[in-house]
Design a protein around this motif. Structure first.
Motif, PDB file in Angstrom:
ATOM      1  N   ILE A   1      53.383 -99.997 -58.006  1.00 49.23           N
ATOM      2  CA  ILE A   1      53.162 -98.588 -58.233  1.00 49.23           C
ATOM      3  C   ILE A   1      54.445 -97.915 -59.011  1.00 49.23           C
ATOM      4  N   ASN A   2      55.525 -98.662 -58.786  1.00 47.55           N
ATOM      5  CA  ASN A   2      56.828 -97.884 -59.461  1.00 47.55           C
ATOM      6  C   ASN A   2      56.653 -98.334 -60.826  1.00 47.55           C
ATOM      7  N   TYR A   3      56.129 -99.322 -61.176  1.00 49.23           N
ATOM      8  CA  TYR A   3      56.063 -99.671 -62.657  1.00 49.23           C
ATOM      9  C   TYR A   3      54.717 -98.808 -63.281  1.00 49.23           C
ATOM     10  N   ALA A   4      53.818 -98.512 -62.660  1.00 49.16           N
ATOM     11  CA  ALA A   4      52.771 -97.583 -63.055  1.00 49.16           C
ATOM     12  C   ALA A   4      53.539 -95.903 -63.357  1.00 49.16           C
ATOM     13  N   ASN A   5      54.284 -95.788 -62.490  1.00 47.28           N
ATOM     14  CA  ASN A   5      54.949 -94.528 -62.579  1.00 47.28           C
ATOM     15  C   ASN A   5      55.871 -94.518 -63.747  1.00 47.28           C
ATOM     16  N   GLU A   6      56.505 -95.651 -64.140  1.00 46.82           N
ATOM     17  CA  GLU A   6      57.494 -95.704 -65.026  1.00 46.82           C
ATOM     18  C   GLU A   6      56.599 -95.672 -66.492  1.00 46.82           C
ATOM     19  N   LYS A   7      55.295 -96.303 -66.539  1.00 46.43           N
ATOM     20  CA  LYS A   7      54.737 -96.091 -67.819  1.00 46.43           C
ATOM     21  C   LYS A   7      54.277 -94.777 -68.033  1.00 46.43           C
ATOM     22  N   LEU A   8      53.920 -94.096 -66.770  1.00 43.02           N
ATOM     23  CA  LEU A   8      53.704 -92.473 -66.916  1.00 43.02           C
ATOM     24  C   LEU A   8      54.566 -91.745 -67.486  1.00 43.02           C
ATOM     25  N   GLN A   9      56.001 -92.014 -66.940  1.00 36.52           N
ATOM     26  CA  GLN A   9      57.003 -91.347 -67.307  1.00 36.52           C
ATOM     27  C   GLN A   9      57.392 -91.682 -68.882  1.00 36.52           C
ATOM     28  N   GLN A  10      57.134 -92.781 -69.227  1.00 34.64           N
ATOM     29  CA  GLN A  10      57.178 -93.152 -70.643  1.00 34.64           C
ATOM     30  C   GLN A  10      56.409 -92.420 -71.598  1.00 34.64           C
ATOM     31  N   HIS A  11      55.206 -92.359 -71.237  1.00 32.49           N
ATOM     32  CA  HIS A  11      54.243 -91.597 -71.927  1.00 32.49           C
ATOM     33  C   HIS A  11      54.699 -89.956 -71.792  1.00 32.49           C
ATOM     34  N   PHE A  12      54.977 -89.478 -71.013  1.00 25.26           N
ATOM     35  CA  PHE A  12      55.749 -88.355 -70.936  1.00 25.26           C
ATOM     36  C   PHE A  12      56.579 -87.916 -71.780  1.00 25.26           C
ATOM     37  N   VAL A  13      57.717 -88.916 -71.752  1.00 25.34           N
ATOM     38  CA  VAL A  13      58.979 -88.892 -72.619  1.00 25.34           C
ATOM     39  C   VAL A  13      58.532 -89.107 -73.864  1.00 25.34           C
ATOM     40  N   ALA A  14      57.705 -90.191 -74.366  1.00 28.42           N
ATOM     41  CA  ALA A  14      57.261 -90.412 -75.614  1.00 28.42           C
ATOM     42  C   ALA A  14      56.293 -89.070 -76.275  1.00 28.42           C
ATOM     43  N   HIS A  15      55.594 -88.524 -75.383  1.00 29.06           N
ATOM     44  CA  HIS A  15      54.804 -87.567 -76.141  1.00 29.06           C
ATOM     45  C   HIS A  15      55.662 -86.314 -76.131  1.00 29.06           C
ATOM     46  N   TYR A  16      56.520 -85.755 -75.427  1.00 29.48           N
ATOM     47  CA  TYR A  16      57.194 -84.609 -75.377  1.00 29.48           C
ATOM     48  C   TYR A  16      58.415 -84.533 -75.710  1.00 29.48           C
ATOM     49  N   LEU A  17      59.051 -85.615 -75.819  1.00 32.18           N
ATOM     50  CA  LEU A  17      60.670 -85.626 -75.926  1.00 32.18           C
ATOM     51  C   LEU A  17      60.978 -86.564 -77.229  1.00 32.18           C
ATOM     52  N   LYS A  18      60.452 -88.063 -77.042  1.00 32.73           N
ATOM     53  CA  LYS A  18      60.955 -88.686 -78.155  1.00 32.73           C
ATOM     54  C   LYS A  18      60.341 -88.168 -79.453  1.00 32.73           C
ATOM     55  N   ALA A  19      59.171 -88.516 -79.330  1.00 30.85           N
ATOM     56  CA  ALA A  19      57.855 -88.099 -80.623  1.00 30.85           C
ATOM     57  C   ALA A  19      58.421 -86.890 -81.284  1.00 30.85           C
ATOM     58  N   GLN A  20      58.562 -85.837 -80.521  1.00 32.90           N
ATOM     59  CA  GLN A  20      58.867 -84.494 -80.987  1.00 32.90           C
ATOM     60  C   GLN A  20      60.192 -84.540 -81.777  1.00 32.90           C
ATOM     61  N   GLN A  21      61.107 -85.308 -81.225  1.00 35.09           N
ATOM     62  CA  GLN A  21      62.467 -84.997 -82.084  1.00 35.09           C
ATOM     63  C   GLN A  21      62.406 -85.967 -83.213  1.00 35.09           C
ATOM     64  N   GLU A  22      61.671 -87.288 -83.223  1.00 38.50           N
ATOM     65  CA  GLU A  22      61.497 -87.932 -84.353  1.00 38.50           C
ATOM     66  C   GLU A  22      60.843 -87.146 -85.693  1.00 38.50           C
ATOM     67  N   GLU A  23      59.713 -86.490 -85.063  1.00 39.47           N
ATOM     68  CA  GLU A  23      59.058 -85.831 -85.967  1.00 39.47           C
ATOM     69  C   GLU A  23      59.841 -84.706 -86.636  1.00 39.47           C
ATOM     70  N   TYR A  24      60.628 -84.018 -85.788  1.00 38.27           N
ATOM     71  CA  TYR A  24      61.416 -83.021 -86.426  1.00 38.27           C
ATOM     72  C   TYR A  24      62.550 -83.567 -87.547  1.00 38.27           C
ATOM     73  N   VAL A  25      62.649 -84.947 -87.431  1.00 36.23           N
ATOM     74  CA  VAL A  25      63.723 -85.576 -88.431  1.00 36.23           C
ATOM     75  C   VAL A  25      62.833 -85.656 -89.507  1.00 36.23           C
ATOM     76  N   SER A  26      61.876 -86.371 -89.349  1.00 33.17           N
ATOM     77  CA  SER A  26      60.824 -86.788 -90.513  1.00 33.17           C
ATOM     78  C   SER A  26      60.360 -85.573 -91.285  1.00 33.17           C
ATOM     79  N   GLU A  27      60.333 -84.533 -90.497  1.00 31.71           N
ATOM     80  CA  GLU A  27      59.728 -83.339 -91.389  1.00 31.71           C
ATOM     81  C   GLU A  27      60.884 -82.425 -91.816  1.00 31.71           C
TER      82      GLU A  27
END
Ligand SMILES: Nc1ncnc2c1ncn2[C@@H]1O[C@H](COP(=O)(O)OP(=O)(O)OP(=O)(O)O)[C@@H](O)[C@H]1O
Length: 973
Positions: A464-490
């Motif tokens: 259960i906690n592994y599933a929650n980690e996965k979702l948290q990672q998706h959230f982070v990846a989508h909203y935080l990490k990917a955004q900031q990485e994109e800012y740099v590349s753009e």
């Protein structure tokens, strides 16, 4: 902008040290270690700077919190200034006290659980209001805004078109409630129009009816939540090209089947068992061997009454989904059999003998066998004797120990329940899943079990906690990490926000080549008795490098601690390997395959029972199955537009309208809400590629697309066009006060970066231009229609006039022709008659004199009155008659032409009585004054025919003029 940067800097310093930073978090500190000699001075300067920043920030926080009465008005936490855990918490608290339960946190919606029904918050009217609003974002924050946004994304075919609504939060935070609201919303707004109401209504009803069934079989009362989902589910609502709901499918994850045979203290089994126990009719009780006073070991805390214990509702939902009475009876009989099985206890026996059963247990076992439709002795044998096979040699029977018997009994119950649950899910899917050709897009609702941390945690909690980690990672990846990485590349100027990256924790759990899962699987494949201590040592040896793993030195139980994003959880190793193998003894499977219950038999029909020696690759463990299904889910999530809703549980005791700060802050921190707000507030959450941007908004500035060449050329060509559009929008905006346009939009290398406010402006402007254009089109079209109508009317009038004229002329022509013919005939006849009459009158005297003519023209004779013809006979005389009178008969005539004469004659009545006669008339107005006759002798009627044939043929113009001389003479005989 300076203020935003300041806030970000503060957050960079305040993220707790125990957590890992996002990769780009080091961006701010990039130059700190350049010259070791100067480190001290640099550090001092940095510390001084931090201190002054912190001081000023504390001042800002105090200043913000002074205005307490206004705190609840912050609909979006990105407007809170400064964004700190304290300010965010205070706002949420103020809103909760003001009974406002939804708040935007940038791209996420925070839903606080009121723990009591709020009237009208989810009514149909509210749904319609949000659905029909032109800008739902302007309304109060609500879960319906998220729902509507996703729905409009599908309608607008904005890529990626398919949507996922991820509802997360800890157990009891309100995920299931929220998912139910979302399903109701779509079942209402994506309902069909009138014309195909019937077909789609069926699906909407089924989608909603699947809830009570899944909750009855998959939810249970736990310490944290009275209606806790003990499985994860992803529901796909299938929409056709008109965005109507045409089907749905459910995918479930990791049902907590151990609950069937084991319930933690103060927790309960799945709701369905209690529903049966409380809601069965007398007849059903008899059939299910379930008398009211019967106690079941596997039904603890049955006295606790919950609103979920509603058997009738479950049965109704089953009926609506098409599970017929026969199937329902089979299902409930099997469940009743499991309850009986739980009461079977084994007594210890010598090693070579199977465990004994006391009298009561024998009875329960018999009832179980009867309900499961299997032979009782075989059931007993399967549960208490193991069959050992070595290759193709004959089987060896080995009696099981007491504890082994218990494990086998529990295993039987678990496997039956799990298969029954899967069968139900399959049935639900088959009854509401649309044909692939009928749907083209979907909106997925993900409701997974919340993060769990109990005193004793095992494999279930790890998954259960592994599933929650996965979702948290998706959230982070989508909203935080990917955004900031994109800012740099753009090429955006950007102050980076630290976020908690849980990749290390995920590596620990599922990574390759060594991780907790891989070691667990390896242990299971070795096919040897598992040893908890040995496994702990192995874990320590292999994974101690990973900072997310630790051990409690003082604990005697073999365990390991994982530092999850939401906190540390200690897992006990004992039993973990067994649970991972999840073995089902083949004897049990073959027994169930032989069941006379068709449903039970079908549940195990395609299961391999022959105990093949497990090769390394053959074992499919629980964690590997779970990992695979989760990876598939993540693939779906990555291919869709996600919408996150964070449910917050305001107090651990589920008390209505009670807000506990510590409880809330832990959850806010755990799910990274504050970081999300920072990024949403400072960043550009909307990123649109240039050509998509121009395609959508070019009508704002009448931009024409240039022919596209190579990518770079296209970009160069598109740049000014994008700028034109933005200028056009910002020009309209600049008339409004307090604009700070420069922070609302940024043109990157290939994309336009927008804030929500800028997107709203663009959409508003686009809508305005579209409306104007639509209005112009409507005007033109109406004008065109009016003209067409006028032309048509004119033409029709002309045609009508022509046709009517022609018809009238034709008629007149016919009349004229006819009149001419009549006139001609009449004239010629008149002329003929006149000439004849003239000729006759001219010759009348001559005729009287001529003897032969006299004998020819005059006919004299007498007719007896008794044979006087009736008036009709008189009227048939060829010529008009004049009455002469005698002394005994008085006749006065006032003749008025030929017809009058005829009518007088016709009205004469001469009744004949005893040879006498009397002439009477009542026709004074016809000129007969009186006719009297004495009844003496016979009267003779003398008729004299006029010698003129034509002269009295027509009536004269004077009333007293009788032309012609026809006479009737009455005289005495
Ligand atoms: N918006 C709401 N309004 C009223 N009551 C609510 C609301 N949300 C949740 N609740 C109450 O909170 C209880 C727990 O909610 P829910 O079952 O949805 O939690 P959960 O997050 O799904 O928990 P779990 O992970 O254990 O399944 C519900 O039974 C309901 O009584």
């Amino acid at each position: 902008m300076a203020k935003v940067k300041q806030k970000l800097l503060f957050r960079t310093e305040n993220v707790s040290g125990g957590r890992t930073e996002g990769e780009s978090g080091s961006f701010e500190q990039g130059g700190s270690a350049k010259r070791p000699g100067k480190v001290n001075r640099v550090t001092e300067r940095l510390q001084a700077r931090r201190k002054s920043l912190n001081d000023s920030l504390e001042g800002d926080v105090r200043a913000f919190l002074v205005n307490e009465a206004e705190l609840h008005t912050y609909d979006d936490l990105t407007k809170v200034n400064p964004v700190t855990p304290t300010t965010v918490l205070k706002c949420l608290q103020a809103r909760y006290s003001a009974r406002v339960f939804y708040t935007h946190a940038g791209c996420t919606l925070v839903a606080m659980n009121p723990f009591q029904p709020i009237p009208h918050l989810y009514s149909l009217d509210v749904m319609r209001e949000y659905h029909t609003a032109s800008q739902p974002q302007d309304f109060k924050p609500h879960i319906f805004i998220v729902a509507e946004e996703a729905y409009r994304n599908v309608q607008g075919q904005v890529e990626p078109v398919n949507q996922s609504l991820v509802v997360s939060g800890e157990s009891g935070a309100g995920k299931t409630w929220t998912s139910r609201c979302l399903m109701k919303y779509y079942a209402t707004v994506a309902a069909s129009s009138q014309k195909c109401q019937h077909t789609v209504e069926r699906i909407e009803r089924r989608v909603l009816d699947s809830n009570p069934i899944m909750e009855a079989f998959g939810n249970a009362c736990t310490l944290r939540n009275n209606n806790s989902s003990r499985f994860g589910k992803y529901i796909q609502l299938q929409l056709n090209s008109s965005q109507l709901l045409v089907g749905a499918s459910v995918q479930t994850y990791l049902l907590e089947k151990t609950r069937v045979a084991f319930q933690a203290p103060n927790e309960r089994n799945f709701h369905i068992f209690y529903q049966m126990m409380k809601g069965a009719t007398e007849e059903q009780r008899q059939e299910w061997e379930m008398p009211c006073d019967q106690k079941f070991t596997w039904l603890p805390n049955a006295e606790k009454s919950l609103e979920e214990d509603c058997f009738q509702e479950t049965v109704e939902a089953m009926v609506n989904l098409g599970i017929d009475a026969h199937k329902r009876a089979q299902i409930f009989r099997i469940l009743a059999g499991l309850l009986q099985l739980g009461n079977v206890n084994f007594s210890p026996a010598p090693e070579s003998e199977p465990c004994g059963l006391d009298q009561q247990s024998k009875g329960f076992l018999g009832k179980t066998a009867a309900l499961l439709r299997v032979p009782a002795d075989e059931l007993r044998e399967c549960v208490s004797i193991r069959t050992l096979r070595a290759g193709k040699q004959s089987a060896l029977l080995k009696p099981c120990s007491q504890s082994e018997c218990v494990v086998r009994r529990d295993c039987l119950a678990k496997v039956i329940y799990a298969r029954l649950f899967d069968w139900l899910v399959g049935f639900i899917n088959s009854s509401m899943c649309a044909d692939d050709s009928k749907w083209c897009n979907f909106i997925g609702l993900l409701d997974v079990y919340g993060f769990e941390c109990f005193l004793l945690n095992n494999l279930e909690q790890l998954c259960i906690n592994y599933a929650n980690e996965k979702l948290q990672q998706h959230f982070v990846a989508h909203y935080l990490k990917a955004q900031q990485e994109e800012y740099v590349s753009e090429g955006l100027q950007w102050s980076f926000v630290r976020y908690q990256d849980n990749q290390r924790c995920l590596d620990l759990i599922e990574g390759n080549p060594t991780s907790i899962f891989s070691l667990l699987n390896e242990e299971c494949r070795l096919n040897r008795a598992s040893d908890a201590k040995q496994f702990r040592e192995r874990l320590q040896k292999e994974l101690s490098d990973n900072g997310s793993m630790s051990w409690d030195k003082f604990s005697k139980q073999p365990h390991f601690i994982v530092a999850h994003y939401a906190g540390k959880v200690s897992y006990q190793i004992e039993g973990m390997m067994e649970k991972n193998k999840d073995p089902v003894p083949p004897e049990l499977l073959s027994l169930l395959q032989k069941s006379e219950d068709p449903l039970l038999q079908s549940l195990f029909a395609d299961t391999e029972t022959e105990g093949k020696p497990h090769g390394h690759s053959k074992v499919v463990t629980v964690v590997s199955k779970f990992k695979n299904s989760l990876e598939n889910l993540m693939k779906i999530l990555h291919s869709t537009t996600p919408h996150y809703t964070r449910c917050i549980k305001p107090n651990p005791d589920c008390k209505p309208l009670t807000f506990q700060k510590e409880e809330v802050i832990t959850q806010l921190e755990a799910c990274g809400i504050v970081e999300t707000i920072h990024i949403s507030a400072a960043g550009f959450p909307i990123r649109v590629p240039y050509d998509n941007f121009i395609q959508r908004y070019r009508l704002i500035s009448n931009t024409r697309l240039l022919a596209q060449g190579a990518e770079n050329e296209a970009q160069i060509a598109l740049g000014p066009a994008v700028q034109d559009i933005l200028n056009a929008v910002l020009r309209t905006k600049s008339s409004a006060p307090n604009n700070n346009n420069n922070v609302m939009v940024h043109c990157g290398k290939t994309k336009v970066f927008l804030t929500h406010a800028m997107l709203e402006l663009l959409e508003e402007q686009r809508y305005r231009v579209l409306s104007q254009k639509a209005f112009s089109i409507q005007c033109c079209w109406r004008r065109h229609q009016r003209r067409q109508r006028a032309i048509r009317t004119k033409c029709a009038t002309f045609i009508q006039a022509v046709v009517r004229g022609w018809l009238v002329r034709r008629e007149v022509r016919r009349w004229r022709k006819a009149a001419t013919v009549i006139q001609n005939k009449w004239r010629s006849w008149r002329a003929l008659m006149d000439s004849l009459a003239e000729a006759e009158l001219d010759n009348a005297e001559d005729l009287q004199e001529e003897e032969e003519a006299r004998s020819f023209l005059f006919q004299r004779g007498s007719v007896p009155l008794s044979s006087f013809p009736n008036p009709q006979a008189v009227s048939s005389l060829p010529l008009g008659l004049a009455m002469s009178f005698t002394p005994s008969v008085t006749v006065t005539l006032t003749t008025t032409g030929f017809h009058k004469i005829m009518s007088i004659m016709a009205t004469l009545k001469i009744p004949f009585r005893n040879g006498e006669y009397k002439v009477e008339t009542n026709q004074f107005k016809h000129g007969v004054a009186s006719i009297r006759a004495q009844p003496q002798g016979s009267v003779k009627l003398h008729m004299q025919r006029s010698p003129l044939r034509y002269a009295d043929m027509y009536p004269g113009s004077h009333t007293d003029q009788v032309t012609g001389f026809n006479q009737i003479l009455l005289e005495n005989s």
